[in-house]
Design a protein around this motif. Structure first.
Motif, PDB file in Angstrom:
ATOM      1  N   TYR A 174      -0.494 -12.680 -56.565  1.00 24.30           N
ATOM      2  CA  TYR A 174       0.438 -12.596 -57.696  1.00 24.30           C
ATOM      3  C   TYR A 174       1.388 -13.787 -57.654  1.00 24.30           C
ATOM      4  O   TYR A 174       1.754 -14.227 -56.562  1.00 24.30           O
ATOM      5  CB  TYR A 174       1.220 -11.280 -57.656  1.00 24.30           C
ATOM      6  CG  TYR A 174       0.440 -10.132 -58.258  1.00 24.30           C
ATOM      7  CD1 TYR A 174       0.373  -9.997 -59.643  1.00 24.30           C
ATOM      8  CD2 TYR A 174      -0.233  -9.211 -57.463  1.00 24.30           C
ATOM      9  CE1 TYR A 174      -0.350  -8.960 -60.217  1.00 24.30           C
ATOM     10  CE2 TYR A 174      -0.962  -8.176 -58.035  1.00 24.30           C
ATOM     11  CZ  TYR A 174      -1.016  -8.058 -59.416  1.00 24.30           C
ATOM     12  OH  TYR A 174      -1.733  -7.037 -59.980  1.00 24.30           O
ATOM     13  N   ASN A 210      -5.286   3.660 -52.774  1.00 23.92           N
ATOM     14  CA  ASN A 210      -4.200   3.073 -53.566  1.00 23.92           C
ATOM     15  C   ASN A 210      -3.787   1.746 -52.967  1.00 23.92           C
ATOM     16  O   ASN A 210      -3.661   1.615 -51.752  1.00 23.92           O
ATOM     17  CB  ASN A 210      -2.984   4.006 -53.578  1.00 23.92           C
ATOM     18  CG  ASN A 210      -3.149   5.079 -54.638  1.00 23.92           C
ATOM     19  OD1 ASN A 210      -3.830   4.856 -55.647  1.00 23.92           O
ATOM     20  ND2 ASN A 210      -2.551   6.231 -54.402  1.00 23.92           N
ATOM     21  N   GLY A 211      -3.606   0.758 -53.827  1.00 22.55           N
ATOM     22  CA  GLY A 211      -3.155  -0.548 -53.350  1.00 22.55           C
ATOM     23  C   GLY A 211      -4.273  -1.438 -52.855  1.00 22.55           C
ATOM     24  O   GLY A 211      -4.023  -2.518 -52.314  1.00 22.55           O
ATOM     25  N   THR A 269      -6.807  -2.172 -59.792  1.00 24.72           N
ATOM     26  CA  THR A 269      -6.209  -2.522 -61.100  1.00 24.72           C
ATOM     27  C   THR A 269      -6.095  -4.035 -61.245  1.00 24.72           C
ATOM     28  O   THR A 269      -6.341  -4.588 -62.322  1.00 24.72           O
ATOM     29  CB  THR A 269      -4.827  -1.857 -61.254  1.00 24.72           C
ATOM     30  OG1 THR A 269      -5.027  -0.455 -61.192  1.00 24.72           O
ATOM     31  CG2 THR A 269      -4.177  -2.203 -62.570  1.00 24.72           C
ATOM     32  N   THR A 270      -5.736  -4.692 -60.152  1.00 23.69           N
ATOM     33  CA  THR A 270      -5.618  -6.151 -60.195  1.00 23.69           C
ATOM     34  C   THR A 270      -6.970  -6.768 -60.596  1.00 23.69           C
ATOM     35  O   THR A 270      -7.029  -7.709 -61.390  1.00 23.69           O
ATOM     36  CB  THR A 270      -5.171  -6.683 -58.817  1.00 23.69           C
ATOM     37  OG1 THR A 270      -4.004  -5.970 -58.422  1.00 23.69           O
ATOM     38  CG2 THR A 270      -4.888  -8.157 -58.865  1.00 23.69           C
TER      39      THR A 270
HETATM   40  P1  ADP Z   1      -4.839  -0.274 -56.887  1.00 24.57           P
HETATM   41  O1  ADP Z   1      -5.182  -0.350 -58.319  1.00 24.57           O
HETATM   42  O2  ADP Z   1      -6.060  -0.300 -56.004  1.00 24.57           O
HETATM   43  O3  ADP Z   1      -3.965   0.889 -56.523  1.00 24.57           O
HETATM   44  P2  ADP Z   1      -3.326  -2.672 -57.365  1.00 24.57           P
HETATM   45  O4  ADP Z   1      -4.311  -3.645 -57.865  1.00 24.57           O
HETATM   46  O5  ADP Z   1      -2.447  -1.999 -58.353  1.00 24.57           O
HETATM   47  O6  ADP Z   1      -4.044  -1.580 -56.449  1.00 24.57           O
HETATM   48  O7  ADP Z   1      -2.387  -3.391 -56.312  1.00 24.57           O
HETATM   49  C1  ADP Z   1      -2.881  -4.179 -55.271  1.00 24.57           C
HETATM   50  C2  ADP Z   1      -1.708  -4.832 -54.546  1.00 24.57           C
HETATM   51  O8  ADP Z   1      -1.055  -5.724 -55.409  1.00 24.57           O
HETATM   52  C3  ADP Z   1      -0.680  -3.838 -54.086  1.00 24.57           C
HETATM   53  O9  ADP Z   1      -0.252  -4.231 -52.800  1.00 24.57           O
HETATM   54  C4  ADP Z   1       0.442  -3.981 -55.077  1.00 24.57           C
HETATM   55  O10 ADP Z   1       1.683  -3.736 -54.469  1.00 24.57           O
HETATM   56  C5  ADP Z   1       0.330  -5.447 -55.488  1.00 24.57           C
HETATM   57  N1  ADP Z   1       0.767  -5.638 -56.896  1.00 24.57           N
HETATM   58  C6  ADP Z   1       0.338  -4.957 -57.978  1.00 24.57           C
HETATM   59  N2  ADP Z   1       0.926  -5.423 -59.102  1.00 24.57           N
HETATM   60  C7  ADP Z   1       1.739  -6.424 -58.725  1.00 24.57           C
HETATM   61  C8  ADP Z   1       2.623  -7.323 -59.411  1.00 24.57           C
HETATM   62  N3  ADP Z   1       2.777  -7.292 -60.750  1.00 24.57           N
HETATM   63  N4  ADP Z   1       3.291  -8.240 -58.694  1.00 24.57           N
HETATM   64  C9  ADP Z   1       3.151  -8.305 -57.346  1.00 24.57           C
HETATM   65  N5  ADP Z   1       2.341  -7.504 -56.629  1.00 24.57           N
HETATM   66  C10 ADP Z   1       1.650  -6.566 -57.291  1.00 24.57           C
END
Ligand code: ADP
Length: 608
Positions: free
Chosen positions: A373, A400-401, A405-406
């Motif tokens: 990010y 989770n995490g 989603t990313t």
């Molecule tokens: P999941 O969908 O598997 O739960 P995410 O893709 O939401 O995981 O998140 C992966 C990692 O990226 C996590 O450690 C989260 O804290 C971090 N993260 C998610 N969104 C952001 C953001 N906008 N800025 C910085 N870090 C982020």
């Protein structure tokens, strides 16, 4: 210098946004503020004619005077409603500017909590800061008539420069206009020095007070936000938060009043020496004009013109200075505003049109993709190389995490990879026009958002929509009959925010609406990103399977930290700490030692 540049920019922006308003307002102000001065001029001319015994000139002077008065009043009166309307439109535009910026800025700024806080602060400052654009508009509104008065004053005082100095008696050299102007300039300079010294002295306290006011404003807006939020209504009542909040409000407003009064007193104290000095200057000028007339250096009639112009000018000048000082007293907020407005917009990378294919043949291949990010060193996705076939159903699972989603944000190009590429039909996705690329995806996110518009608009995300198509989509998600029974059907508003006959819907119905919205878009790739996280595993399974029936032969991605939804998929990708550590069908993965099998055994009890 920087401060000056920021104000210059603010004025330019204001005049650009409110071109029509300011044009009309300036015309109206000139007409209105000129009225008394026209009176002074004609009064002088009439008295002059009387002193010269030229009675024949008087009727024509009166006719001229009344005609000009009539025209000016007509212009001012006729423009009044137009100016009022234009000003409210301008204010709406000014308040909408930061929110509009939020929509156009690069998504990673819009998503960051820092930027969201910045937006909140800017919205608050819009109403409370002395140097926000709406407040500068108020100052312009207040100052313009005064400035016009000052200009008129200077014009009407101009006969002073052409006085007959030869008629002055010996020893009265100091009555020469040049010398008097010099004295005045020195007095003004002294007033400015006094002003600056006093404001420097009380500047620190004033800054601290403004900071306290800011804090009090923040609490005010926050608490009112909560009180107005229907979601928090339940807790507020159950925990009897209302009494406490109202008491807080009362204490807060008492405190704010105290601060404001103190602020005002300080400001007044600052204004006293300046006003006093201006008063002394007025008396001196009156005395000067009187002496000039006495010595025959000025015609008697000019006394009216000069003294009236002077009194108008002297009352306008401190006001202009006061408004100016108030405006520049908190310039940092304008800096904050522009820092926000200057955040880079969504990059317009890519111009290639996306081929419209009826067969939905859109193929995705990801190569060595990594991602961190913005502003973070830590890679959230690491070296991912995967490809996806058209029409298949993919499950993206992991704790989770783990980066699920990313991964979707990158696939849909809300973010671009830090390293590696995503290819769509063998072409780097970056090369495609972003808007067209977005059209490829129908996504229901975990934090899906419905708006207070009509049901039809919520599904179509458009002010106008195809009624039949929306109804068919609602039938698919099982909401058709519910909507048909509503008196206004698709035109029913969601919630009662905009319409008294609006309809509140349950969490489950909201979810179905969000799903209907993604289906209505009829995009070739469908994505369900855990909109069901708050539900139990069995219900989630049902929703995912039902959704799967609806997406038919489109490519689909199902994201979940639970495995219930992955069983029916053609292919499962297991994410762990940003990497794809396993891939295969459910049958293959449960046999294989690894994360999937562990998760499955841990969760299986819920699915039996
Ligand atoms: P999941 O969908 O598997 O739960 P995410 O893709 O939401 O995981 O998140 C992966 C990692 O990226 C996590 O450690 C989260 O804290 C971090 N993260 C998610 N969104 C952001 C953001 N906008 N800025 C910085 N870090 C982020």
């Amino acid at each position: 210098m920087k401060r000056l540049a920021i104000f210059k920019r603010a004025f330019k922006d204001l005049f650009n946004i409110g071109k029509r308003y300011y044009t009309l307002f300036f015309i109206q102000s000139i007409a209105r503020s000129s009225l008394p001065f026209i009176g002074f001029i004609y009064m002088t001319l009439i008295v002059d004619a009387l002193t010269r015994n030229d009675l024949t000139a008087i009727p024509s002077l009166i006719v001229q005077f009344l005609s000009i008065l009539f025209v000016l009043q007509l212009i001012a009166g006729w423009l009044e409603p137009l100016v009022t309307n234009e000003e409210s439109l301008l204010l709406r535009k000014l308040f909408a500017e930061p929110n509009k910026k939020m929509l156009t800025m690069h998504y990673h700024y819009a998503e960051s909590s820092e930027v969201r806080e910045q937006l909140e602060l800017i919205n608050r400052n819009m109403m409370s800061s002395q140097s926000s654009l709406p407040m500068i508009n108020v100052r312009v509104h207040e100052m313009t008539p005064k400035l016009i008065s000052i200009i008129w004053g200077i014009i009407l005082l101009s006969p002073l420069f052409s006085i007959n100095t030869t008629s002055l008696p010996d020893g009265f050299w100091w009555m020469h206009p040049g010398f008097i102007i010099l004295v005045f300039l020195i007095l003004i300079a002294i007033s400015v020095v006094i002003q600056v010294t006093i404001s420097k002295k009380s500047g620190k306290r004033l800054t601290a007070m403004l900071a306290e006011l800011k804090q009090s404003n923040a609490t005010f807006f926050y608490e009112y936000g909560i009180l107005n939020d229907t979601q928090s209504g339940k807790e507020i009542r159950l925990y009897k938060l209302t009494d406490k909040m109202i008491k807080n409000k009362q204490a807060d407003s008492d405190y704010t009043r105290k601060l404001l009064t103190e602020n005002y007193k300080r400001f007044r104290a600052m204004m006293v020496p300046m006003t006093g000095l201006f008063q002394i200057m007025t008396y001196l000028t009156y005395a000067y004009v009187g002496l000039l007339v006495l010595f025959g250096a000025l015609p008697v009639a000019l006394i009216i013109q000069l003294s009236s112009a002077l009194s108008q000018m002297v009352s306008a000048l401190p006001d202009v200075i006061q408004h100016g000082m108030m405006m520049i007293s908190s310039p940092n907020e304008l800096e904050e505003y522009y820092r926000f407005m200057d955040l880079p917009d969504e990059e317009v990378v890519g111009s290639l049109p996306v081929e419209k294919r009826l067969d939905n043949e859109y193929h995705f291949a990801i190569k060595n993709m990594s991602f961190a990010y913005p502003g973070s060193e830590e890679a959230v996705l690491k070296n991912i190389t995967e490809s996806f076939e058209v029409g298949k159903k993919y499950a993206i699972v992991g704790e989770n995490g783990s980066g699920k989603t990313t991964f979707i944000k990158l696939l849909t190009r809300l973010y671009e990879p830090t390293e590696g590429t995503i290819k769509m039909n063998k072409i780097d996705a970056k090369k495609y026009d972003l808007r067209e690329y977005f059209n490829l995806f129908g996504v229901v996110f975990q934090d899906y958002h419905l708006v207070g518009f009509s049901l039809g608009q919520n599904v179509s995300v458009h002010p106008t929509f195809d009624h039949n198509k929306v109804m068919t989509t609602l039938d698919k998600v099982g909401l058709g009959d519910f909507v048909r029974k509503l008196p206004n059907q698709l035109d029913t508003y969601l919630g009662t925010e905009f319409d008294d006959s609006g309809q509140s819907v349950s969490g489950g119905q909201e979810q179905k609406l969000a799903i209907a919205r993604s289906l209505y878009k009829d995009a070739p790739v469908m994505i369900l990103d855990e909109p069901t996280a708050a539900l139990d595993p069995i219900t989630e399974f049902e929703i995912y399977q039902n959704f799967d029936n609806l997406v038919e032969d489109k490519t689909a991605f199902y994201i979940s930290h639970r495995l219930s939804s992955s069983k029916f998929c053609d292919d499962i990708l297991v994410f762990d700490k940003g990497e794809v550590i396993q891939r295969g069908t459910h049958k293959e993965l449960v046999k294989e030692d690894g994360k999937y099998k562990d998760l499955w055994s841990a969760q299986a009890q819920y699915y039996q």
